[in-house]
Scaffold this motif. Structure first.
Motif, short mmCIF file in Angstrom:
data_model
loop_
_atom_site.label_atom_id
_atom_site.label_comp_id
_atom_site.label_asym_id
_atom_site.label_seq_id
_atom_site.Cartn_x
_atom_site.Cartn_y
_atom_site.Cartn_z
N ASP A 85 -0.54 -11.70 -14.67
CA ASP A 85 -1.04 -11.01 -13.49
C ASP A 85 -1.32 -12.01 -12.37
O ASP A 85 -2.02 -13.01 -12.56
CB ASP A 85 -2.32 -10.26 -13.84
CG ASP A 85 -2.82 -9.39 -12.70
OD1 ASP A 85 -3.40 -9.95 -11.76
OD2 ASP A 85 -2.61 -8.17 -12.76
N GLN A 139 2.88 -9.69 -4.35
CA GLN A 139 3.34 -8.62 -3.46
C GLN A 139 4.42 -7.78 -4.15
O GLN A 139 4.40 -6.55 -4.07
CB GLN A 139 3.88 -9.21 -2.16
CG GLN A 139 2.80 -9.81 -1.27
CD GLN A 139 3.37 -10.45 -0.02
OE1 GLN A 139 4.49 -10.96 -0.03
NE2 GLN A 139 2.61 -10.42 1.06
N ASP A 140 5.36 -8.46 -4.81
CA ASP A 140 6.42 -7.73 -5.52
C ASP A 140 5.86 -6.86 -6.63
O ASP A 140 6.41 -5.78 -6.92
CB ASP A 140 7.44 -8.72 -6.11
CG ASP A 140 8.24 -9.46 -5.05
OD1 ASP A 140 8.29 -8.96 -3.90
OD2 ASP A 140 8.80 -10.53 -5.36
N ASP A 141 4.76 -7.31 -7.24
CA ASP A 141 4.13 -6.54 -8.32
C ASP A 141 3.20 -5.45 -7.79
O ASP A 141 2.64 -4.68 -8.58
CB ASP A 141 3.35 -7.47 -9.25
CG ASP A 141 4.26 -8.41 -10.03
OD1 ASP A 141 5.48 -8.15 -10.10
OD2 ASP A 141 3.75 -9.43 -10.56
N GLY A 142 2.99 -5.44 -6.49
CA GLY A 142 2.14 -4.41 -5.89
C GLY A 142 0.65 -4.67 -5.97
O GLY A 142 -0.15 -3.77 -5.72
N VAL A 143 0.24 -5.93 -6.30
CA VAL A 143 -1.19 -6.22 -6.41
C VAL A 143 -1.73 -7.01 -5.21
O VAL A 143 -2.94 -7.10 -5.04
CB VAL A 143 -1.50 -6.98 -7.72
CG1 VAL A 143 -1.16 -6.12 -8.92
CG2 VAL A 143 -0.76 -8.30 -7.78
N ARG A 145 -1.49 -7.53 -0.92
CA ARG A 145 -1.15 -6.78 0.29
C ARG A 145 0.14 -7.29 0.92
O ARG A 145 0.47 -8.47 0.83
CB ARG A 145 -2.30 -6.86 1.29
CG ARG A 145 -2.55 -8.26 1.84
CD ARG A 145 -3.87 -8.35 2.59
NE ARG A 145 -3.95 -7.34 3.64
CZ ARG A 145 -5.09 -6.97 4.23
NH1 ARG A 145 -6.24 -7.55 3.86
NH2 ARG A 145 -5.10 -6.06 5.16
N THR A 146 0.82 -6.40 1.59
CA THR A 146 2.08 -6.74 2.25
C THR A 146 2.05 -6.42 3.74
O THR A 146 3.07 -6.57 4.42
CB THR A 146 3.25 -5.97 1.60
OG1 THR A 146 2.99 -4.55 1.71
CG2 THR A 146 3.43 -6.36 0.16
N ASP A 147 0.89 -6.00 4.25
CA ASP A 147 0.82 -5.57 5.65
C ASP A 147 0.57 -6.71 6.62
O ASP A 147 0.57 -6.50 7.83
CB ASP A 147 -0.28 -4.51 5.82
CG ASP A 147 -1.64 -5.03 5.40
OD1 ASP A 147 -1.72 -5.81 4.42
OD2 ASP A 147 -2.65 -4.69 6.05
N ALA A 192 -4.31 -5.91 -2.75
CA ALA A 192 -3.94 -4.67 -2.07
C ALA A 192 -4.97 -3.59 -2.38
O ALA A 192 -5.49 -3.49 -3.50
CB ALA A 192 -2.55 -4.23 -2.52
N PRO A 195 -4.32 2.99 -3.83
CA PRO A 195 -3.90 4.17 -3.05
C PRO A 195 -5.02 5.19 -2.94
O PRO A 195 -5.83 5.34 -3.86
CB PRO A 195 -2.72 4.70 -3.86
CG PRO A 195 -2.93 4.19 -5.24
CD PRO A 195 -3.58 2.83 -5.07
#
Length: 202
Positions: A85, A139-143, A145-147, A192, A195
């Motif tokens: 992780d 970021q690729d794993d979605g954990v 932020r990408t903004d 991140a 949701p």
């Protein structure tokens, strides 16, 4: 009659002198990026002539101190397990090496004043790439932020580390607390947001 070992012994003495000067430069410039050659020579316990015998200019000495700090930092970073992780990997990275990273960040301020920008970027390429790769994986794993631009996230991490080092030196933060504070701050910046399950679908 001179002994055969005179040359090697002089070289060993010179190497010890250089190591002492570089160590003093790292400490002095981390505390004060504007530390003078006299300040560093005094901290190293050598005279100006001895120092200038090894480093012709202050810029050469600053670069040597930065290179040595980055080398030590790289040794620490390379031993950290960055698998799994990305959030936990970031915590391990900061916990084990925050002080060295903070030192190199402080030395960066001194280097930027006397070294060409291209040289500074070249020296920092390896450690910056390691952090960037970890953030991109998160970021690729979605954990993570990408903004926000990744370059901005890396720079803010550097500001956090530098600020923690300054707080610790000033006695406003206990040494045992620094890693926890740095990790919590970095994660609040990078992680991140979950949701919003109550948000209406678009």
């Amino acid at each position: 009659m001179p002994t055969v070992s005179a040359g090697p012994r002089r070289r060993a003495d010179a190497e010890r002198s250089i190591a002492r000067i570089v160590s003093a430069a790292r400490k002095s410039l981390s505390d004060d990026p504007d530390a003078s050659v006299d300040d560093i020579a005094k901290a190293a316990g050598v005279g100006r002539m001895t120092l200038y015998g090894h480093f012709r200019t202050r810029a050469e000495l600053v670069e040597a101190a930065l290179v040595d700090a980055l080398r030590a930092g790289e040794e620490a970073l390379s031993s950290v397990d960055l698998t799994g992780d990305a959030r936990e990997a970031l915590a391990r990275l900061l916990d084990s090496s925050w002080s060295l990273v903070a030192e190199s960040t402080a030395l960066l301020g001194a280097a930027q004043k006397v070294l060409p920008a291209g040289r500074v970027r070249e020296l920092h390429a390896a450690p910056a790439r390691r952090v960037e790769e970890l953030i991109r994986r998160g970021q690729d794993d979605g954990v993570f932020r990408t903004d926000l631009p990744i370059s901005w996230l890396i720079n803010v991490l550097h500001y956090i580390l530098k600020g923690a080092a300054e707080e610790s030196r000033a006695g406003r933060m206990e040494a045992g607390e620094v890693a926890r504070v740095v990790i919590a701050t970095a994660q609040s910046l990078l992680v991140a947001a979950p949701p919003d399950l109550h948000a209406s679908p678009k």
